[in-house]
Design an enzyme around this catalytic site. Structure first.
Site, short mmCIF file in Angstrom:
data_model
loop_
_atom_site.label_atom_id
_atom_site.label_comp_id
_atom_site.label_asym_id
_atom_site.label_seq_id
_atom_site.Cartn_x
_atom_site.Cartn_y
_atom_site.Cartn_z
N ASP A 157 -0.10 4.03 -7.52
CA ASP A 157 -0.29 2.74 -7.17
C ASP A 157 0.14 1.70 -7.99
O ASP A 157 -0.84 0.97 -8.34
CB ASP A 157 -1.55 2.60 -6.23
CG ASP A 157 -1.78 3.64 -5.24
OD1 ASP A 157 -1.24 3.94 -4.60
OD2 ASP A 157 -2.72 4.58 -5.78
N THR A 158 1.37 1.48 -8.17
CA THR A 158 1.93 0.34 -9.02
C THR A 158 3.43 -0.05 -8.69
O THR A 158 3.93 0.99 -8.27
CB THR A 158 1.83 0.59 -10.72
OG1 THR A 158 0.56 1.01 -10.98
CG2 THR A 158 2.56 -0.52 -11.36
N ILE A 159 3.85 -0.88 -8.84
CA ILE A 159 5.51 -1.23 -8.86
C ILE A 159 5.88 -1.65 -10.04
O ILE A 159 5.23 -2.60 -10.94
CB ILE A 159 5.59 -2.22 -7.61
CG1 ILE A 159 5.40 -3.54 -8.10
CG2 ILE A 159 5.22 -1.79 -6.28
CD1 ILE A 159 6.57 -4.62 -8.36
#
Length: 529
Positions: A350-352
């Site tokens: 859960d990271t961009i």
């Protein structure tokens, strides 16, 4: 070079600009920004803002942001630490009095004040060229008019349902009848659109002061938090110099602590003591040496890395050859080392991360995150903001460097990467995945330098992740290699989901050609022109 008999992706080439993100929506917006005259920073912020809408479990304006920047392709790299701090009333004594012996990832006490919007505006003021309102407009359009949910995003959204159901506001905003949207669904976020529109018009102050801040603080207090409006108004991202390590004539740049970028540099300092190029890139010996380097680097990180404004972090010692040699002496080639304490923090999807290079050589390595899927799972009903849970990176131990304290930044996992050679920036890259990221950075870079892989091959290559005595392995690791690793003493475990997610743009300093690769484990793509 890619084997065209096998499924896969080709490297994307261009000379006027290139973008690589984990969202096709974001990549298209970033390329449009470049083609319309914006620079790499404009495109990176626009892409990130879009992903705060279309990948809401991955990132959001209630999260944090880090960036590394090379203007004109220079080897002078600017860094920005846009991570938020613990609220002024949060102390270890308070938490222990409440019965906490460690941080709770779903507690309001894990919510540090969001740093992303302050980071975006500071980066834009220093490096951007377009109007900030124009940069945010594509994200506003997606939130207001709707976006199509993509395949990987739908899977990650579904995984977040149990967390979202615990908070009424989060459930109302991100679920319909208690369910996540399937791939191909059109989804709208009108309250987030309204908040973004105010920020686009009024800038940083619209988020950290006044009505929006008041509503966010009220929702945090309602959840049991100790946040105050002053905690929001005092947020300030910090421009920092990069910390570096050398590998085969290349200079690897990372953001200094409070982030874990130094873990990558420690790993690379260990790995350069081995002739990896003579090994099978997907073989047991290469993965074994990488796992041992990770084990020791994470042990060092957890002992020494904290907010340097609140603790004495021995940077010079940690980056020294002597320290790398000391760590290397604890590696027994062919045998798994002692796993005690080698905990890399949770691995999350859960990271961009966005990599952008424009036609003038400006390169931006940009990462934004809520930490875990949908962060804390606590949302503000009036603004559409869902809050990160970065405070989970603290410990509740008054004798530890990384102990929670008022106004302190926690140990942070998200790390953008940049590489220079001589006086030019040559690789703008990042690999997402929570605690996995230092391993991802090291794996991708050694794929390129030791095994001659192109950017796309370097990303696609099978991965393994050593964490607390367990070696997680992807499906691409052959059975024979798994057996060899098991015989060395590793406890193997199949990954529940693919490890991490990377984006790379390489710059040929002689021709100016840009070579971009994008993570096949995600929904995005690399585009160039």
């Amino acid at each position: 070079m890619r084997n065209f008999y096998e499924a896969g992706r080709s490297v994307t080439y261009g000379v006027n600009g290139a973008v690589a993100t984990s969202s096709t929506h974001a990549s298209q917006v970033a390329l449009t920004i470049l083609k319309s005259g914006g620079n790499a920073m404009d495109a990176a912020i626009a892409a990130c803002a879009v992903q705060c809408v279309v990948d809401p479990m991955q990132t959001g304006i209630g999260g944090d942001c880090f960036a590394l920047v090379s203007m004109g392709g220079s080897s002078e790299i600017a860094g920005l630490n846009g991570s938020g701090k613990a609220p002024g009333a949060l102390t270890a004594d308070f938490l222990m009095g409440q019965g906490f012996t460690e941080m709770d990832q779903n507690s309001p006490h894990s919510i540090t004040v969001p740093g992303a919007i302050d980071a975006w505006t500071r980066l834009h003021e220093k490096f951007g060229s377009m109007a900030f309102s124009d940069i945010l407009q594509p994200a506003i359009d997606f939130a207001e008019n709707g976006f199509v949910v993509t395949q990987r995003t739908s899977i990650d959204w579904e995984l977040g349902v149990p967390k979202l159901l615990k908070n009424q506001a989060a459930s109302d905003i991100y679920l319909k009848n208690g369910k996540a949207p399937a791939a191909g669904t059109i989804w709208k976020l009108p309250k987030l659109a309204a908040t973004l529109r105010v920020i686009a018009s009024k800038g940083r102050s619209a988020f950290y002061d006044g009505d929006i801040a008041e509503k966010m603080v009220a929702s945090l207090k309602a959840a049991g938090g100790v946040h105050e409006e002053q905690d929001f108004s005092s947020v300030s991202a910090d421009f920092v110099g990069s910390i570096t390590s050398e590998y085969q004539g290349n200079t690897i740049h990372q953001i200094p602590p409070s982030g874990q970028g130094i873990t990558t540099l420690i790993m690379m300092n260990i790995l350069k003591k081995y002739d990896l190029s003579g090994l099978d890139p997907n073989g047991a010996q290469r993965l074994h040496i990488e796992a041992e380097a990770a084990r020791l680097a994470y042990l060092a990180r957890d002992k020494f890395v904290a907010d340097p404004t609140k603790a004495d972090v021995p940077l010079d010692m940690l980056l020294s050859d002597e320290f790398a040699e000391q760590l290397n002496s604890h590696i027994d080639v062919g045998k798994a080392g002692d796993p005690t304490g080698a905990y890399a923090l949770e691995r999350h999807r859960d990271t961009i991360y966005a990599s952008v290079v424009d036609g003038n050589g400006n390169a931006v390595s940009f990462i934004n995150s809520l930490y875990m899927g949908f962060g804390s799972g606590i949302a503000c009903p009036d603004t559409g903001v869902i809050f990160q849970n970065r405070g989970f990176g603290f410990v509740v131990d008054p004798d530890h460097l990384n102990c929670v304290a008022p106004g302190k930044r926690p140990l942070h996992t998200i790390i953008p990467g940049m590489v220079t050679r001589g006086d030019q920036a040559t690789i703008c890259y990042g690999v997402m995945g929570g605690g996995y990221q230092p391993v991802g950075h090291s794996h991708v870079l050694t794929n390129i330098w030791d095994f001659g892989m192109d950017p796309q091959e370097a990303i696609d290559s099978p991965r393994a992740f050593y964490n607390a005595g367990v070696l997680e392995v992807e499906e691409g690791i052959p059975a024979s290699v798994r057996q060899e690793l098991s015989d060395m003493g590793y406890q193997l475990q199949d990954t529940a989901m693919p490890l991490g997610g990377g984006q790379i743009i390489m710059v040929n300093p002689e021709t100016g050609v840009l070579s971009a690769g994008s993570e096949s484990r995600k929904d995005g793509c690399a585009l160039a022109y």
